[in-house]
Design a protein around this motif. Structure first.
Motif, PDB file in Angstrom:
ATOM      1  N   ALA A 471     -36.883 -46.760 -24.446  1.00  0.00           N
ATOM      2  CA  ALA A 471     -36.047 -47.932 -24.189  1.00  0.00           C
ATOM      3  C   ALA A 471     -34.737 -47.872 -24.963  1.00  0.00           C
ATOM      4  CB  ALA A 471     -36.814 -49.205 -24.553  1.00  0.00           C
ATOM      5  N   SER A 472     -34.735 -47.174 -26.106  1.00  0.00           N
ATOM      6  CA  SER A 472     -33.514 -47.054 -26.908  1.00  0.00           C
ATOM      7  C   SER A 472     -32.670 -45.846 -26.509  1.00  0.00           C
ATOM      8  CB  SER A 472     -33.878 -46.962 -28.395  1.00  0.00           C
ATOM      9  OG  SER A 472     -34.716 -45.843 -28.631  1.00  0.00           O
ATOM     10  N   GLY A 473     -33.079 -45.136 -25.432  1.00  0.00           N
ATOM     11  CA  GLY A 473     -32.294 -44.028 -24.929  1.00  0.00           C
ATOM     12  C   GLY A 473     -32.616 -42.680 -25.514  1.00  0.00           C
ATOM     13  N   VAL A 474     -33.727 -42.549 -26.260  1.00  0.00           N
ATOM     14  CA  VAL A 474     -34.112 -41.261 -26.850  1.00  0.00           C
ATOM     15  C   VAL A 474     -34.909 -40.454 -25.829  1.00  0.00           C
ATOM     16  CG1 VAL A 474     -35.404 -40.112 -28.681  1.00  0.00           C
ATOM     17  CG2 VAL A 474     -34.177 -42.256 -29.151  1.00  0.00           C
ATOM     18  N   PRO A 475     -34.488 -39.222 -25.516  1.00  0.00           N
ATOM     19  CA  PRO A 475     -35.234 -38.395 -24.556  1.00  0.00           C
ATOM     20  C   PRO A 475     -36.613 -38.006 -25.108  1.00  0.00           C
ATOM     21  CG  PRO A 475     -32.998 -37.576 -24.854  1.00  0.00           C
ATOM     22  CD  PRO A 475     -33.242 -38.563 -25.952  1.00  0.00           C
ATOM     23  N   VAL A 476     -37.623 -38.223 -24.299  1.00  0.00           N
ATOM     24  CA  VAL A 476     -38.976 -37.789 -24.643  1.00  0.00           C
ATOM     25  C   VAL A 476     -39.234 -36.385 -24.102  1.00  0.00           C
ATOM     26  CG1 VAL A 476     -41.439 -38.323 -24.394  1.00  0.00           C
ATOM     27  CG2 VAL A 476     -39.772 -40.176 -24.684  1.00  0.00           C
ATOM     28  N   THR A 477     -38.549 -36.027 -23.039  1.00  0.00           N
ATOM     29  CA  THR A 477     -38.722 -34.728 -22.398  1.00  0.00           C
ATOM     30  C   THR A 477     -37.427 -33.928 -22.452  1.00  0.00           C
ATOM     31  OG1 THR A 477     -38.146 -35.714 -20.280  1.00  0.00           O
ATOM     32  CG2 THR A 477     -40.498 -35.575 -20.808  1.00  0.00           C
ATOM     33  N   ASP A 478     -37.558 -32.624 -22.293  1.00  0.00           N
ATOM     34  CA  ASP A 478     -36.402 -31.722 -22.196  1.00  0.00           C
ATOM     35  C   ASP A 478     -36.380 -31.139 -20.789  1.00  0.00           C
ATOM     36  OD1 ASP A 478     -35.906 -32.160 -24.871  1.00  0.00           O
ATOM     37  OD2 ASP A 478     -36.842 -30.286 -25.524  1.00  0.00           O
ATOM     38  N   SER A 479     -35.509 -31.666 -19.928  1.00  0.00           N
ATOM     39  CA  SER A 479     -35.420 -31.168 -18.543  1.00  0.00           C
ATOM     40  C   SER A 479     -36.789 -31.122 -17.886  1.00  0.00           C
ATOM     41  CB  SER A 479     -34.779 -29.784 -18.507  1.00  0.00           C
ATOM     42  OG  SER A 479     -33.476 -29.823 -19.038  1.00  0.00           O
ATOM     43  N   GLY A 480     -37.580 -32.148 -18.133  1.00  0.00           N
ATOM     44  CA  GLY A 480     -38.908 -32.251 -17.537  1.00  0.00           C
ATOM     45  C   GLY A 480     -40.026 -31.743 -18.411  1.00  0.00           C
ATOM     46  N   THR A 481     -39.725 -31.030 -19.506  1.00  0.00           N
ATOM     47  CA  THR A 481     -40.763 -30.508 -20.389  1.00  0.00           C
ATOM     48  C   THR A 481     -41.199 -31.582 -21.377  1.00  0.00           C
ATOM     49  OG1 THR A 481     -39.995 -28.224 -20.228  1.00  0.00           O
ATOM     50  CG2 THR A 481     -41.325 -28.795 -22.149  1.00  0.00           C
ATOM     51  N   LEU A 482     -42.468 -31.956 -21.326  1.00  0.00           N
ATOM     52  CA  LEU A 482     -43.015 -32.968 -22.226  1.00  0.00           C
ATOM     53  C   LEU A 482     -43.521 -32.343 -23.529  1.00  0.00           C
ATOM     54  CD1 LEU A 482     -43.874 -35.937 -22.671  1.00  0.00           C
ATOM     55  CD2 LEU A 482     -46.036 -35.373 -21.537  1.00  0.00           C
ATOM     56  N   ALA A 483     -44.057 -31.146 -23.440  1.00  0.00           N
ATOM     57  CA  ALA A 483     -44.578 -30.484 -24.644  1.00  0.00           C
ATOM     58  C   ALA A 483     -44.582 -28.980 -24.431  1.00  0.00           C
ATOM     59  CB  ALA A 483     -45.989 -30.974 -24.964  1.00  0.00           C
ATOM     60  N   TYR A 484     -44.271 -28.268 -25.502  1.00  0.00           N
ATOM     61  CA  TYR A 484     -44.357 -26.807 -25.472  1.00  0.00           C
ATOM     62  C   TYR A 484     -45.767 -26.428 -25.899  1.00  0.00           C
ATOM     63  CZ  TYR A 484     -39.357 -27.194 -24.916  1.00  0.00           C
ATOM     64  OH  TYR A 484     -38.111 -27.521 -24.438  1.00  0.00           O
TER      65      TYR A 484
END
Length: 836
Positions: A471-484
């Motif tokens: 909600a504060s605008g922080v990306p949880v994913t990187d271009s669709g990647t949720l976890a490495y």
């Protein structure tokens, strides 16, 4: 025995030795039949062929105490499949789960368990030597490195019997893909194309005698196209070339051969489907616009993603490589007569590498479910494609996927098989004795990498990655990647491994067979000794340090939430691997030929199967001792008893075999809980199966009918870890499976159909959700308008049936969704073939 030792043995053997297997009438008959057909004139029915796979000496099947089958050139042309596993569906006793691609197949025999992918108890050979020493190397199935084309003369299969003593790690049976060797002059060029789908292919083959005992054969194929399922890019690309040259002389021959394979194909893995009804009568359906029979899960928008490589460096993976295989192989075969002994030798070195790419929907749910990963007020949006940046505000279905990548750096294999056979006159009978020694070196150098990504299910090669933002605008994913690594449910470290291990195998073996009149009695024995050395790198084998570190994977200069816990390899702290194993295999049988057209046999066999890298994973290797923490992991033992009758008269042949098989199995298999959530289950069990195999052929005038069927009753005898499974039926083992292939030939036209069917089985070992059976009808027609010219159309699954290879859920989940692997829908191919 190391590589240098194997090479030395080969060089010595070439001054003395090689098996009737490569030169015998099996190949000559197949080449002759193909030559006759190439002229546009139907070939006469071939004489009974000597069966040479997994036995000491090639013989008529009615004189052998084994259960065996052969697919020749005519059979192969009539099948509407091109994959190795697809071909094997037309052999009795074989359970072959495939989407008609070479790789990601599960293959078993006579009800032996399908705990994982690959062919653990069944060995696949090319020209009498194994393609890989182990059939279930994770993410590296044998069929990924083997192709069928016009260089293939025939397929020989032996079920049970002496397979366990004439090859290592083959207690269930052997399937041998035998190449042409140019006994007759002639060639073939064939072009084919998908009808209604993009896949073009050209095949060629040519062979001929050269005079003074020399002959040669060369051939191969090249193909390119998207394939029968929509993925949005060229999924099939590549081919192979094979060549051999033979010098025959009095009492023997020597042959040199080579193969170059460089081919890739898409991985038709599991996709989400709907499931309703009841466990006993499930009703399967499709997500809107997403029919898995002609839709792939990959797309150009989801193909590339950032990750960490085997050396902990940044990399970008491209899943469009699919199931990639590169094989460069050279070999020789030789046979000599020395002092009454027939000495034979086979040798091959194969430089094998490739890659495995898969995209498995791990959790499928409406979009708001995944927004929760970002906390209250989080939002979803597209990360790529024409809708990039566009918010997702509805409840469309999304999927959290496990992206699986395996870098198969080296699966190099060197193999040598030296044997000597002599027939002695003993009393009124003949005693055949064989002694041999087999040695091989199998490398397993590979790296696994798992990534969790979020995407939509648009289908049609348009699936796109999805981002989550707080909600504060922080990306949880990187271009669709949720976890490495794995985002939920499973430890990250287990599936981020690097193997650098070598397997040396030494196996002396021998057999005796005494034939007197109509009676033949034989026995064989083999002792396999293996040495395993190398090392394994895994975060799970660290020294107490954190297996996960913050890592700027995408190189943007910042460490995102997804990059805050990245699994890395402890490159300076590998776990050593150093252990030995051995096992004894034996087989004994009796055959009685009542008359020229009728015989009966009985046999009992015990064979072993060494465990490859599954014994040295994070959960199974003792990193201090360098060996598996459970000694029982080293070898699985298969025991089999069989008895059968064989009848052949004029145009009719009938073979019926009853069998019993038993094995112990320690493995890991992917299953699911009641909600449909996938997880890895460790198993330690004993299994048994009993049943009947039938195979027959009837020819009358222009009509031919080939048929086969297998009836199997299998069960889990004992589960050490979960006794509740005792007495249940193993998953994916139907009671009844069959194939039919009627055909008719009238002048210039041949037509017929291949029918493959199976009854229902259980989706998982819990014996709740039933996996529906299927019947697939695949007609073909061949028209010969001129000398040497053939126009053909093959239609796989012409009625477009939903044929389920595997269902993931053990019971109908509350969500009404589960994953399924299915066969292709209706797939039509047209070809033009010219033989000269």
């Amino acid at each position: 025995m190391r590589l240098s030792t194997a090479l030395t043995a080969t060089l010595l053997a070439t001054t003395a030795a090689m098996p009737a297997h490569a030169r015998g009438s099996a190949r000559e008959d197949a080449d002759t039949a193909a030559s006759a057909q190439s002229g546009g004139t139907p070939a006469p029915a071939p004489a009974p062929k000597a069966f040479t796979t997994g036995v000491a000496k090639g013989r008529d099947l009615l004189d052998t105490a084994i259960s065996a089958s052969t697919l020749d050139d005519t059979d192969l042309q009539q099948l509407s499949v091109s994959s190795i596993a697809g071909i094997m569906q037309n052999i009795p006793g074989i359970r072959s789960e495939t989407s008609d691609i070479d790789g990601f197949s599960a293959i078993t025999i006579r009800g032996l368990p399908l705990a994982a992918e690959g062919s653990k108890f069944l060995q696949l050979q090319e020209d009498g030597l194994p393609v890989l020493e182990f059939g279930d190397i994770q993410f590296a199935g044998i069929d990924q490195f083997l192709r069928a084309d016009l260089t293939l003369s025939q397929v020989q299969a032996i079920r049970g019997g002496s397979a366990s003593t004439f090859a290592s790690n083959s207690p269930g049976g052997l399937i041998n893909f035998i190449s042409r060797t140019g006994e007759t002059a002639g060639g073939t060029v064939q072009v084919s194309s998908g009808v209604g789908h993009d896949l073009k292919r050209i095949d060629f083959a040519y062979g001929s005698p050269l005079g003074q005992g020399w002959r040669f054969h060369v051939g191969g194929f090249y193909r390119s196209g998207e394939g029968p399922r929509e993925i949005g890019y060229t999924g099939f690309s590549g081919g192979q070339i094979k060549a051999n040259i033979t010098k025959e002389f009095e009492g023997g021959y020597i042959r040199f051969y080579g193969k170059y394979l460089d081919d890739k194909q898409p991985n038709y893995g599991s996709v989400p489907i709907t499931v309703g009804g009841t466990n006993a009568d499930p009703q399967l359906g499709f997500l809107p616009g997403y029919d898995p029979r002609d839709q792939g899960y990959f797309s150009p928008l989801t193909s590339s993603y950032a990750e960490v490589d085997r050396n902990n460096n940044r990399t970008v993976l491209d899943a469009r490589d699919g199931l990639a295989a590169q094989v460069k192989a050279v070999g020789l075969e030789a046979q000599f007569e020395i002092a009454g002994w027939t000495v034979t030798n086979r040798f091959r070195f194969s430089d094998i590498s490739g890659s495995y790419n898969d995209n498995v929907p791990f959790v499928t749910a409406p979009a708001p479910f995944f927004a929760q990963f970002g906390g209250p007020g989080a939002s979803l949006s597209y990360a790529a494609g024409p809708q990039s940046g566009q918010a997702i505000t509805d409840a469309r279905l999304l999927a959290l996927s496990a992206r699986i990548y395996a870098d198969l750096e080296s699966l190099d294999n060197v193999t040598n098989d030296l044997r000597a056979t002599r027939v002695w006159e003993v009393g009124e009978g003949k005693l055949t004795t064989t002694a041999g020694v087999y040695n091989s070196r199998q490398d397993i150098r590979m790296f696994w990498n798992f990534t969790s990504t979020l995407q939509d299910l648009a289908g049609g090669g348009r699936n796109a990655p999805v981002n989550i933002t707080t909600a504060s605008g922080v990306p949880v994913t990187d271009s669709g990647t949720l976890a490495y690594g794995f985002a939920v449910g499973l430890p990250f470290s287990i599936y981020h491994n690097r193997y650098d291990v070598g397997y040396d195998v030494l196996a002396p073996y021998g057999s005796v067979n005494y034939q007197i009149g109509k009676l033949a009695i034989g026995a064989s024995i083999r002792w396999d000794k293996g040495n395993v050395q190398g090392q394994v790198f895994s975060p799970g084998f660290g020294d107490g340090r954190a297996p996960f570190v913050p890592f700027d994977v995408n190189g943007d200069g910042q460490v995102s939430l997804a990059e805050s816990r990245v699994p890395v390899l402890p490159l300076t702290r590998p776990a050593p691997v150093d252990y030995d194993y051995d096992y004894l295999s034996y087989s004994a049988g009796v055959n009685y030929r009542f008359a020229d057209r009728l015989s009966a046999f009985a046999r009992y066999s015990r064979g072993g199967r060494a465990t490859a890298e599954n014994a040295i994973g994070t959960e199974t290797l003792d990193p201090l001792a360098g060996r598996p923490n459970n000694p029982d992991l080293l070898v699985s033992v298969v025991k089999q008893a069989e008895a059968g009758v064989k009848y052949r008269k004029a145009g009719l042949s009938l073979f019926l075999t009853g069998f019993w098989a038993s094995t112990d199995e320690r493995n890991a298999q992917i299953t699911a809980d009641a909600t449909g959530q996938a997880f890895v289950q460790q198993i330690e069990r004993t299994y048994s199966a009993k049943g009947l195999e039938f195979e027959g052929e009837y020819k009358r005038g222009p009509f031919t009918l080939v048929a086969g069927a297998t009836y199997t009753r299998a069960k889990i005898d004992k589960d050490v870890l979960a006794p509740a499974f005792d007495g249940l039926t193993p998953r994916h083992i139907p009671d009844f499976a069959f194939f039919l292939r009627p055909s008719a030939e009238f002048g210039k036209v041949t037509f017929g159909t291949a029918v493959n069917g199976t009854t229902e089985s259980f989706a998982q070992d819990t014996n709740q959700l039933v996996q529906p059976g299927y019947v697939i009808v695949s007609p073909f027609v061949q028209y010969r308008p001129a000398e040497g010219l053939t126009v053909a159309v093959n239609a796989f699954n012409v009625f477009d049936r939903l044929a389920v290879v595997s269902l993931q859920a053990p019971t109908i989940p509350a969500s009404g969704l589960t994953n399924a692997q299915v066969m292709n829908g209706r797939t039509v191919t047209a070809s033009l073939r010219y033989a000269f």
